[in-house]
Design a protein around this motif. Sequence first.
Motif, PDB file in Angstrom:
ATOM      1  N   ARG A 236       1.002  -1.179   0.175  1.00 14.80           N
ATOM      2  CA  ARG A 236       0.046  -0.215  -0.017  1.00 14.80           C
ATOM      3  C   ARG A 236       0.922   1.209  -0.233  1.00 14.80           C
ATOM      4  O   ARG A 236       1.889   1.054   0.751  1.00 14.80           O
ATOM      5  N   CYS A 237       0.409   2.290  -0.641  1.00 15.37           N
ATOM      6  CA  CYS A 237       1.146   3.687  -0.557  1.00 15.37           C
ATOM      7  C   CYS A 237       0.205   4.756  -0.613  1.00 15.37           C
ATOM      8  O   CYS A 237      -0.974   4.950  -1.068  1.00 15.37           O
ATOM      9  N   GLU A 238       0.402   5.314   0.766  1.00 21.31           N
ATOM     10  CA  GLU A 238      -0.351   6.388   1.095  1.00 21.31           C
ATOM     11  C   GLU A 238       0.445   7.554   1.699  1.00 21.31           C
ATOM     12  O   GLU A 238       1.201   7.513   2.511  1.00 21.31           O
ATOM     13  N   GLY A 240       2.570   9.060  -0.033  1.00 21.65           N
ATOM     14  CA  GLY A 240       4.200   9.112  -0.339  1.00 21.65           C
ATOM     15  C   GLY A 240       5.026   8.179   0.581  1.00 21.65           C
ATOM     16  O   GLY A 240       6.001   7.780   0.214  1.00 21.65           O
ATOM     17  N   ILE A 242       5.199   4.329   2.115  1.00 21.66           N
ATOM     18  CA  ILE A 242       4.817   2.778   1.744  1.00 21.66           C
ATOM     19  C   ILE A 242       4.785   1.863   2.607  1.00 21.66           C
ATOM     20  O   ILE A 242       5.674   1.547   3.733  1.00 21.66           O
ATOM     21  N   VAL A 258       4.618  -2.114  -6.396  1.00 16.78           N
ATOM     22  CA  VAL A 258       4.831  -0.903  -5.863  1.00 16.78           C
ATOM     23  C   VAL A 258       5.064   0.274  -6.932  1.00 16.78           C
ATOM     24  O   VAL A 258       4.388   1.375  -6.723  1.00 16.78           O
ATOM     25  N   GLU A 261       1.058   0.882  -7.435  1.00 14.73           N
ATOM     26  CA  GLU A 261       0.526   1.435  -6.060  1.00 14.73           C
ATOM     27  C   GLU A 261       0.948   2.971  -5.977  1.00 14.73           C
ATOM     28  O   GLU A 261       0.144   3.909  -5.401  1.00 14.73           O
ATOM     29  N   CYS A 262       2.213   3.287  -6.260  1.00 13.58           N
ATOM     30  CA  CYS A 262       2.832   4.689  -5.684  1.00 13.58           C
ATOM     31  C   CYS A 262       2.882   5.542  -7.113  1.00 13.58           C
ATOM     32  O   CYS A 262       3.375   6.606  -6.885  1.00 13.58           O
ATOM     33  N   SER A 281       6.271  -0.531   7.354  1.00 13.60           N
ATOM     34  CA  SER A 281       5.467   0.707   7.132  1.00 13.60           C
ATOM     35  C   SER A 281       5.885   1.780   7.108  1.00 13.60           C
ATOM     36  O   SER A 281       7.062   2.011   7.826  1.00 13.60           O
ATOM     37  N   THR A 284       9.850   5.776   3.154  1.00 18.37           N
ATOM     38  CA  THR A 284       9.976   6.359   1.673  1.00 18.37           C
ATOM     39  C   THR A 284      10.016   5.311   0.603  1.00 18.37           C
ATOM     40  O   THR A 284      10.409   4.037   0.830  1.00 18.37           O
ATOM     41  N   LEU A 285      10.135   5.931  -0.695  1.00 17.03           N
ATOM     42  CA  LEU A 285      10.237   5.118  -1.842  1.00 17.03           C
ATOM     43  C   LEU A 285      11.643   4.376  -1.791  1.00 17.03           C
ATOM     44  O   LEU A 285      12.186   3.088  -1.989  1.00 17.03           O
ATOM     45  N   SER A 288      12.075   1.940   0.956  1.00 15.03           N
ATOM     46  CA  SER A 288      11.542   0.686   0.748  1.00 15.03           C
ATOM     47  C   SER A 288      12.122  -0.216  -0.502  1.00 15.03           C
ATOM     48  O   SER A 288      12.368  -1.570  -0.116  1.00 15.03           O
TER      49      SER A 288
END
Length: 643
Positions: A236-238, A240, A242, A258, A261-262, A281, A284-285, A288
């Motif tokens: 999930r990406c919310e 900015g 992940i 990824v 989603e992002c 959780s 940042t990208l 991640s």
Amino acid sequence: MRTDQANRRCGIVISVLTIAILTLLGPAMTEPVETSAQVASDSVGLDSIVLDIVDSVIVIPSLDFASVPLADALTAIGRAYKLPLYVDSSVSGPVSLRLDNVSLNDALVFIIRQYGLSWQKTGEIIEIYKPYVPAPEPEPLDITFANDLLSFDLERSQLSQFVDQLVDLTGRNIIIEGSTRGSLSGRLSNLEFEKAIRALLSSNGFTVRKMDDVFYISVDSTGSRAGSPARSLDVRCESGLIAVNVSNSPLSDVIAIVTEECSVNIFVQTQLAGNITASFSDKTLEESLTYLLLGSQYSFKEVNGIYFIGPRESQGLYDSRLIKLNHLIAGSLVELIPASLNEQLTVQVVKEHNGLIVTGPRTDIAVLESFIAKVDIPTAQVLFEVIVVDYTTTDRAEFGITANNFGADSGLPGQTFYPMIDISDKGSSLNDKIASLERHLGVSNLGTLSADFFIRLEALVQEGKANIRSHPKIAALNSHPATIAIGTTQYYLLESKTTYISQASNEPIQTAQRFETVVAEMTLEVTPYVNQTKELTVELKSQFNTPAGTFDPDIPPTINRRVLTSTVNLKDGETIVLGGLVQENKTVTIDKLPLLGDLPIIGRLFQNRTTVEVKSELMIYVTPHVYIGSEAAVDADSLFIGQ
């Protein structure tokens, strides 16, 4: 296994040969006889009492099958008795039986009933097949939905049935991706719909993604068999950040989700192999991707907002980063870097920033940053408060009579009676006193002294105490030595003469002069080692070089040297005393009149005796104070008097 196959083939051959021999025995035995029974063309149930599959009466003397495929056995019987027999492909499994003196009809009926088959007749063609038995309708699952609150009680319920019933009940859009299968178990009551299905599916090893009000349920792209544990894949990406919760899922699928989603640009340069299990959780990208690729054979690099993923050894993906240190010295840290990281990374020290420039795969740089974060912590600093005391005691005793004829040029003092005795007089004054003594004693001519005669009587006792104190303060980092030196440098003139021999009679001498130095100083070196409880092991080295006597620039001075080396254990604020460097020096100087000065008892009257006793003892008091980080910082304004 080969033996079983051979037995089956042998059984088929024997059965076919038996049927063929019976066929050749004659028309009397194989003559078909018409029956009066009416055979319907509809299917006949297996529980019927009388079945007439064939209209003729044919007796089979012996029928023997041993682990023969059922379809092959029926086909062999049909060929032997020239029956228009069709065996459907649904007929499977082995057959083993032996029948003697049984009719052909009864043999077929027995086989059909024994192996759960059915038959039907279309004209003269007899079809034998495996009947389709539809699965019973499953019982409805215990699911209720009201006011957007979901309740259910499931026990190994099929995922497909749960989704079908949930879609009909809630009207939500739910898609099972690919060949996702499995079972669900769980019980929830009156929980918000989305939270409820996420909790249920994630706890059973499935992954739920929501896009455009559609819920997607997925597992590993390789699929999973019914009843086997599902592989989860939840990304999930919310805002900015992940969140990833994957279990034994293909790395390629995780990176693809990824990207989707992002809504980021990720360019994969090669096929990503292997599975991954990860859970984190609010990352940042970049963080991640670091976690996902860490430990794999891949790395990544960001260029103008596009992330490239490829083999870790690809130099095109190498990145450079400046890592600044907060507490350690960059030059000393290089030796601490693990050898496994040095193989992939190039590390250079930047003194201006007290940092390291690191070049290499981004994943390896992340590992090095993690290592530095663990070791770059505040270092213990120790402030040593040292008091050095040199206790010196001097005892001096003088007694004697001095007589000379220097007169007024003697330069000696006059009459002193307290606290010491120092009486002196001249010859003219003594003659007056001798004359007065003659009158009192009634004697004459005791003698007359010359006018320049001089006499002095001395009696002196001196006691002196000198304390030479030094109070240095010196600070050192943990395991680093610190040294302080306090002293003076004395110069003396050194003269050397060189003789040059020539043909002349005289011997020329060349004189050279130069100044030499002698250093008299106190040095103190301490090396602290601090443990977690602020207890210290201190290596202490001290050296005291002091000149002896009065300095003479023409003579090299004598240096008294005292050295102390010790290793002690101390607590924070605890004082230890180091001492025992004791020196004793006693000097007795006697000036006496020959012969008379050697007489017993009265010989002391003809002596000038000076006794000097000097005792000195060096004591060192050491008190450490441990500080962590900036605890030992001093307010600069407080150092200025009157501010």
